[in-house]
Design a protein around this motif. Structure first.
Motif, PDB file in Angstrom:
ATOM      1  N   GLY A 108       0.778  -1.231   0.000  1.00  0.00           N
ATOM      2  CA  GLY A 108       0.000   0.000   0.000  1.00  0.00           C
ATOM      3  C   GLY A 108       0.809   1.279   0.000  1.00  0.00           C
ATOM      4  O   GLY A 108       0.278   2.332   0.360  1.00  0.00           O
ATOM      5  N   PHE A 109       2.084   1.219  -0.418  1.00  0.00           N
ATOM      6  CA  PHE A 109       2.806   2.485  -0.481  1.00  0.00           C
ATOM      7  C   PHE A 109       3.868   2.487  -1.578  1.00  0.00           C
ATOM      8  O   PHE A 109       4.360   1.445  -2.007  1.00  0.00           O
ATOM      9  CB  PHE A 109       3.448   2.845   0.872  1.00  0.00           C
ATOM     10  N   THR A 110       4.156   3.696  -2.029  1.00  0.00           N
ATOM     11  CA  THR A 110       5.259   3.960  -2.947  1.00  0.00           C
ATOM     12  C   THR A 110       5.799   5.329  -2.568  1.00  0.00           C
ATOM     13  O   THR A 110       5.034   6.227  -2.222  1.00  0.00           O
ATOM     14  CB  THR A 110       4.801   3.921  -4.412  1.00  0.00           C
ATOM     15  N   VAL A 111       7.124   5.489  -2.594  1.00  0.00           N
ATOM     16  CA  VAL A 111       7.735   6.731  -2.127  1.00  0.00           C
ATOM     17  C   VAL A 111       8.704   7.259  -3.178  1.00  0.00           C
ATOM     18  O   VAL A 111       9.650   6.575  -3.563  1.00  0.00           O
ATOM     19  CB  VAL A 111       8.497   6.517  -0.793  1.00  0.00           C
ATOM     20  N   GLN A 112       8.449   8.495  -3.635  1.00  0.00           N
ATOM     21  CA  GLN A 112       9.372   9.200  -4.524  1.00  0.00           C
ATOM     22  C   GLN A 112       9.848  10.464  -3.810  1.00  0.00           C
ATOM     23  O   GLN A 112       9.017  11.270  -3.388  1.00  0.00           O
ATOM     24  CB  GLN A 112       8.692   9.579  -5.854  1.00  0.00           C
ATOM     25  N   ILE A 113      11.166  10.621  -3.671  1.00  0.00           N
ATOM     26  CA  ILE A 113      11.690  11.827  -3.040  1.00  0.00           C
ATOM     27  C   ILE A 113      11.891  12.914  -4.094  1.00  0.00           C
ATOM     28  O   ILE A 113      11.940  12.639  -5.290  1.00  0.00           O
ATOM     29  CB  ILE A 113      13.001  11.553  -2.271  1.00  0.00           C
ATOM     30  N   GLY A 114      12.003  14.167  -3.612  1.00  0.00           N
ATOM     31  CA  GLY A 114      12.159  15.296  -4.521  1.00  0.00           C
ATOM     32  C   GLY A 114      10.844  15.952  -4.887  1.00  0.00           C
ATOM     33  O   GLY A 114      10.801  16.793  -5.783  1.00  0.00           O
ATOM     34  N   ASN A 115       9.779  15.583  -4.182  1.00  0.00           N
ATOM     35  CA  ASN A 115       8.452  16.101  -4.503  1.00  0.00           C
ATOM     36  C   ASN A 115       7.868  16.966  -3.391  1.00  0.00           C
ATOM     37  O   ASN A 115       6.659  17.021  -3.197  1.00  0.00           O
ATOM     38  CB  ASN A 115       7.490  14.938  -4.804  1.00  0.00           C
ATOM     39  N   LEU A 116       8.731  17.653  -2.663  1.00  0.00           N
ATOM     40  CA  LEU A 116       8.256  18.506  -1.573  1.00  0.00           C
ATOM     41  C   LEU A 116       7.729  19.840  -2.124  1.00  0.00           C
ATOM     42  O   LEU A 116       8.192  20.320  -3.162  1.00  0.00           O
ATOM     43  CB  LEU A 116       9.397  18.770  -0.591  1.00  0.00           C
ATOM     44  N   PRO A 117       6.770  20.457  -1.434  1.00  0.00           N
ATOM     45  CA  PRO A 117       6.209  21.728  -1.905  1.00  0.00           C
ATOM     46  C   PRO A 117       7.261  22.811  -2.122  1.00  0.00           C
ATOM     47  O   PRO A 117       7.075  23.703  -2.955  1.00  0.00           O
ATOM     48  CB  PRO A 117       5.230  22.112  -0.791  1.00  0.00           C
ATOM     49  N   LYS A 118       8.380  22.732  -1.384  1.00  0.00           N
ATOM     50  CA  LYS A 118       9.373  23.796  -1.517  1.00  0.00           C
ATOM     51  C   LYS A 118      10.043  23.787  -2.893  1.00  0.00           C
ATOM     52  O   LYS A 118      10.714  24.759  -3.253  1.00  0.00           O
ATOM     53  CB  LYS A 118      10.429  23.695  -0.415  1.00  0.00           C
ATOM     54  N   LEU A 119       9.851  22.719  -3.682  1.00  0.00           N
ATOM     55  CA  LEU A 119      10.388  22.709  -5.040  1.00  0.00           C
ATOM     56  C   LEU A 119       9.794  23.878  -5.835  1.00  0.00           C
ATOM     57  O   LEU A 119      10.498  24.566  -6.576  1.00  0.00           O
ATOM     58  CB  LEU A 119      10.073  21.373  -5.721  1.00  0.00           C
ATOM     59  N   ALA A 120       8.499  24.104  -5.665  1.00  0.00           N
ATOM     60  CA  ALA A 120       7.834  25.212  -6.362  1.00  0.00           C
ATOM     61  C   ALA A 120       8.311  26.560  -5.826  1.00  0.00           C
ATOM     62  O   ALA A 120       8.510  27.517  -6.582  1.00  0.00           O
ATOM     63  CB  ALA A 120       6.320  25.101  -6.216  1.00  0.00           C
ATOM     64  N   THR A 121       8.521  26.627  -4.533  1.00  0.00           N
ATOM     65  CA  THR A 121       8.960  27.878  -3.902  1.00  0.00           C
ATOM     66  C   THR A 121      10.355  28.270  -4.381  1.00  0.00           C
ATOM     67  O   THR A 121      10.604  29.429  -4.736  1.00  0.00           O
ATOM     68  CB  THR A 121       8.953  27.732  -2.373  1.00  0.00           C
TER      69      THR A 121
END
Length: 364
Positions: A108-121
């Motif tokens: 029931g899970f999959t994890v991709q890093i580098g997708n934090l909201p601060k990327l847009a900021t």
């Protein structure tokens, strides 16, 4: 009224750890969709990042979260440099896959890093990302996600075959009885087997980044007993939807290869043969069938020769930039579809409970 033109950045990091693929893309919608790669580049990972990402599947969730912060900063820096270098001024969005650390949809899970909201900021750009999580929440495999692009952008081909860290394939099915999912879509796609996650590892033990042109495998002996054991793995008997993660390679494939006591050269030759066998078993053997082959493995000329020997289908290699950047292109396309709130994940592919429009949108 639906928009007709988009300019986006597609960003992809694959399990083969070749680097970060960036593609500046134009999409136009008239009767159907058309796509153009305007600028594209792969930024290789430093040894520090290769080592960190290679072992990231072994980390605890708090440790993964701790890695996510610096990786997002690094990803933002790479994207920003690409934008500045190519003097890109008009962007509707940055559409980023991130890097897969854990992929265990059965849990029931999959994890991709580098997708934090601060990327847009940091980028001061709208960001569409984290495309897989919603599908797993809907009971799907979270993979493959590329097939909607295969259908809408590359529908002239009978098969779309990607040879990256893993091999995956996409096709339209002829009848509803070829797959178990009951819904309106009749495209299926699934992972076939590992490719560069294995071949690159053993090439690195010989001092090479990869097996250039398949030269190592071409000149080494195949271990027939090892080949038989690999081809008999239960995953290959499973029906789609199905997907693979690096955890499976670490827990299943590498132990089999290590206990064989073969040399690295023999393992590369044997695994290349194994890949060719598995690919050929997932392609219909008719000369009328056209197979579009992309991904880093398409440059392994010996692997392509083996595949062509094992099937009568037409194996088609497109232009170099499409071979290298098709996944970045399609993740850009997934972002465009998400912005338009249109379906970008097919339940017949992933096994989710319904077709859906997936991806998080972060505004500046």
């Amino acid at each position: 009224m639906r928009r007709k033109q988009f300019r986006v950045l597609g960003v992809m990091s694959g399990t083969s750890l070749d680097g970060i693929d960036l593609a500046y893309l134009a999409f136009t919608r008239e009767k159907g969709w058309e796509a153009s790669i305007l600028k594209a580049e792969t930024i290789p990972y430093s040894k520090k990042w290769v080592d960190a990402l290679k072992t990231s599947a072994e980390l605890s969730r708090p440790e993964i979260n701790a890695l996510d912060e610096p990786y997002t900063d690094y990803l933002a820096e790479v994207i920003q440099q690409f934008i500045q270098k190519n003097k890109i001024e008009k962007l509707d969005a940055v559409c980023s896959h991130g890097h897969t650390v854990l992929h265990q949809p059965e849990k029931g899970f999959t994890v991709q890093i580098g997708n934090l909201p601060k990327l847009a900021t940091i980028l001061q750009q709208k960001v569409v990302c984290d495309f897989r999580v919603q599908d797993v929440e809907l009971g799907g495999q979270g993979a493959p996600l590329v097939p909607i692009g295969d259908r809408l952008l590359f529908g002239d081909y009978d098969y779309c075959l990607n040879l990256g860290g893993f091999a995956n394939i996409s096709r339209e099915v002829e009848t509803e009885f070829e797959f178990e999912a009951e819904n309106e879509s009749n495209r299926i796609a699934y992972d076939i087997c590992p490719v560069n996650t294995v071949l690159n590892e053993y090439a690195s033990r010989l001092g090479f980044a990869f097996d250039r042109d398949g030269a190592i495998s071409r000149n080494a002996e195949v271990n027939q007993d090892l080949l038989k054991e690999l081809n008999s793995l239960s995953f290959y008997q499973q029906k789609p939807p199905k997907s693979l993660g690096i955890e499976w390679v670490n827990s299943v494939i590498f132990p089999i290869l290590e206990k064989s006591e073969s040399t690295s050269e023999e393992i590369i030759a044997t695994f290349t043969e194994h890949v060719a066998v598995q690919l050929s078993e997932n392609i219909q053997h008719y000369s009328s069938q056209k197979v579009l082959v992309t991904g880093g493995g398409a440059f392994n000329t010996y692997l392509i020769e083996l595949l062509q020997q094992k099937t009568k289908a037409q194996i088609i290699l497109p232009q170099k930039n499409l071979i290298e950047f098709k996944e970045a292109l399609i993740f850009g396309f997934l972002g465009v579809l998400r912005l338009e709130n249109e379906i970008n994940v097919l339940a017949s592919v992933t096994g989710a409970s319904k077709n859906h429009s997936s991806g998080k949108i972060f505004e500046v």
